[in-house]
Design a protein around this motif. Structure first.
Motif, PDB file in Angstrom:
ATOM      1  N   ILE A 301      31.481  26.079  45.461  1.00  0.00           N
ATOM      2  CA  ILE A 301      31.784  25.638  44.227  1.00  0.00           C
ATOM      3  C   ILE A 301      30.816  25.289  43.173  1.00  0.00           C
ATOM      4  CG2 ILE A 301      32.906  23.318  43.451  1.00  0.00           C
ATOM      5  CD1 ILE A 301      34.919  23.182  45.680  1.00  0.00           C
ATOM      6  N   MET A 302      29.491  25.108  43.852  1.00  0.00           N
ATOM      7  CA  MET A 302      28.369  24.581  43.057  1.00  0.00           C
ATOM      8  C   MET A 302      27.863  25.742  42.338  1.00  0.00           C
ATOM      9  SD  MET A 302      26.671  21.122  44.021  1.00  0.00           S
ATOM     10  CE  MET A 302      25.801  21.953  45.505  1.00  0.00           C
ATOM     11  N   ALA A 303      28.242  27.120  42.694  1.00  0.00           N
ATOM     12  CA  ALA A 303      27.751  28.250  42.125  1.00  0.00           C
ATOM     13  C   ALA A 303      28.695  28.930  41.121  1.00  0.00           C
ATOM     14  CB  ALA A 303      27.468  29.127  43.270  1.00  0.00           C
ATOM     15  N   LEU A 304      29.881  28.232  40.934  1.00  0.00           N
ATOM     16  CA  LEU A 304      30.860  28.847  39.959  1.00  0.00           C
ATOM     17  C   LEU A 304      30.334  28.743  38.657  1.00  0.00           C
ATOM     18  CD1 LEU A 304      34.210  27.421  41.527  1.00  0.00           C
ATOM     19  CD2 LEU A 304      33.185  29.809  41.847  1.00  0.00           C
ATOM     20  N   PRO A 305      30.469  29.538  37.908  1.00  0.00           N
ATOM     21  CA  PRO A 305      30.067  29.602  36.263  1.00  0.00           C
ATOM     22  C   PRO A 305      31.196  28.616  35.843  1.00  0.00           C
ATOM     23  CG  PRO A 305      29.780  32.035  36.943  1.00  0.00           C
ATOM     24  CD  PRO A 305      30.613  31.071  38.206  1.00  0.00           C
ATOM     25  N   PRO A 306      30.803  27.750  34.876  1.00  0.00           N
ATOM     26  CA  PRO A 306      31.921  27.128  34.083  1.00  0.00           C
ATOM     27  C   PRO A 306      32.296  27.784  32.997  1.00  0.00           C
ATOM     28  CG  PRO A 306      29.818  25.755  34.368  1.00  0.00           C
ATOM     29  CD  PRO A 306      29.450  27.238  34.843  1.00  0.00           C
ATOM     30  N   THR A 307      33.761  27.643  32.732  1.00  0.00           N
ATOM     31  CA  THR A 307      34.174  28.523  31.423  1.00  0.00           C
ATOM     32  C   THR A 307      34.754  27.551  30.409  1.00  0.00           C
ATOM     33  OG1 THR A 307      36.404  28.732  32.795  1.00  0.00           O
ATOM     34  CG2 THR A 307      34.662  30.497  32.688  1.00  0.00           C
ATOM     35  N   SER A 308      34.828  26.204  30.812  1.00  0.00           N
ATOM     36  CA  SER A 308      35.537  25.348  29.714  1.00  0.00           C
ATOM     37  C   SER A 308      35.245  24.041  30.205  1.00  0.00           C
ATOM     38  CB  SER A 308      37.083  25.410  29.433  1.00  0.00           C
ATOM     39  OG  SER A 308      37.591  25.120  30.735  1.00  0.00           O
TER      40      SER A 308
END
Length: 336
Positions: A301-308
């Protein structure tokens, strides 16, 4: 003997030496105290219940399309007001707000929070809590830009939650181990009661809203069929579900187990219901720093690129073996 050290109180109060050991800067320590001061006020309002007129719903909906509880609005405003008065805060993001709230344009930190997780539990005196996370501010974008918060969860400098219950309990990490604190009403500070939380790998407890089973994708349904009815490997399994993620994660941190909130077929839940910024990332940091795992679609989860700003993700987090079993069962067979 249990170590008791205050991180509460005013700017002249004692500071937890474990936080100092993590190398936390003074301005961050003072910002944490600002957040905790707000949670102490929320805790008092929660403890008063109907006596303080905070029960029931408003006539409004938040940005998530959820009807706001009176206590939601109160908690959100308390945190906003106190953080706005803190010179170290550049920007604020709240699960209850559509846009970023700019504060001090050159301040070093940004803060995001879910002011009251588990709002459906308010009127029944159930578990509720405040989740918060702190990042360093970005100098390459404006204070009012959502890009301030477009940072990986690995960039968090502090994550925590306060659970309002029989006692008011704080779980927090500043980059070192996850630690537990209890609010001492005698002197008004949070006292260190668990210097290092270590997540058990032996528990067979899980937390999931099984009422959503009918909406889950086939692979997820099959996995839970095995867990509940078929496999001898899960004969000792038990289910605990509080209706508040913050309460479920607190139980898992203390006793072990796993929390599930998969995506489902309902409109708006295609990527689950848990918000990456306000819930998934800070709780994932606490889980990881206690020795557990947190994934979405089989990825950290902590490596997921934020999109919004209000991005949602499916979530599984808790004891390593249980997270791994779920991810292997679902994603190795391409069922989802």
């Amino acid at each position: 003997m249990t170590l008791i050290v205050s991180i509460g109180g005013n700017k002249h109060g004692k500071t937890d030496p474990y936080i100092k050991k993590d190398g936390v800067e003074l301005d961050l320590i003072l910002l944490i105290r600002t957040i905790l001061a707000a949670t102490k006020e929320i805790a008092f309002r929660v403890s008063q219940g109907e006596l303080s007129g905070v029960l029931g719903s408003t006539l409004d909906e938040n940005i998530q399309g959820e009807v706001q509880k009176k206590l939601d609005v109160l908690a959100n405003q308390l945190l906003k007001d106190m953080l706005s008065d803190d010179d170290s805060v550049r920007s604020i993001a709240s699960e209850e707000e559509e846009f970023v709230v700019p504060v001090h344009s050159t301040a070093p930190y940004i803060v995001a929070f879910d002011p009251l997780d588990g709002s459906s539990n308010i009127d029944i005196n159930g578990q509720i809590g405040t989740i918060f996370t702190i990042y360093r501010a970005r100098d390459d974008v404006a204070a009012n830009s959502p890009e301030q918060f477009a940072q990986l969860g690995t960039e968090q400098v502090c994550a925590g939650y306060v659970l309002y219950g029989p006692s008011t309990y704080l779980m927090m990490t500043t980059g070192g181990p996850t630690r537990g604190y209890t609010l001492d009403l005698t002197h008004g500070g949070y006292l260190l009661t668990v210097p290092e939380v270590t997540l058990s790998q032996d528990s067979m407890e899980f937390s999931a809203n099984m009422a959503n089973y009918r909406y889950w994708q086939e692979g997820v349904q099959h996995y839970f069929d095995q867990v509940l009815y078929s496999s001898e490997d899960y004969k000792d399994v038990t289910m605990r579900y509080n209706g508040a993620m913050v309460g479920d994660i607190n139980r898992i941190l203390i006793k072990g187990g796993v929390f599930h909130y998969p995506s489902d077929a309902r409109a708006g839940n295609e990527n689950g219901k848990i918000r990456l910024l306000y819930e998934a990332n800070p709780l994932a940091m606490l889980i990881e720093k206690a020795g557990g795992k947190a994934t979405a679609h089989g990825k950290r989860i902590m490596a997921l690129p934020p999109t919004s700003l209000h991005q949602r993700v499916p979530v599984v987090m808790g004891s390593n073996n249980l997270v791994d079993e779920f991810d292997k069962a679902i994603f190795s067979n391409s069922n989802v």
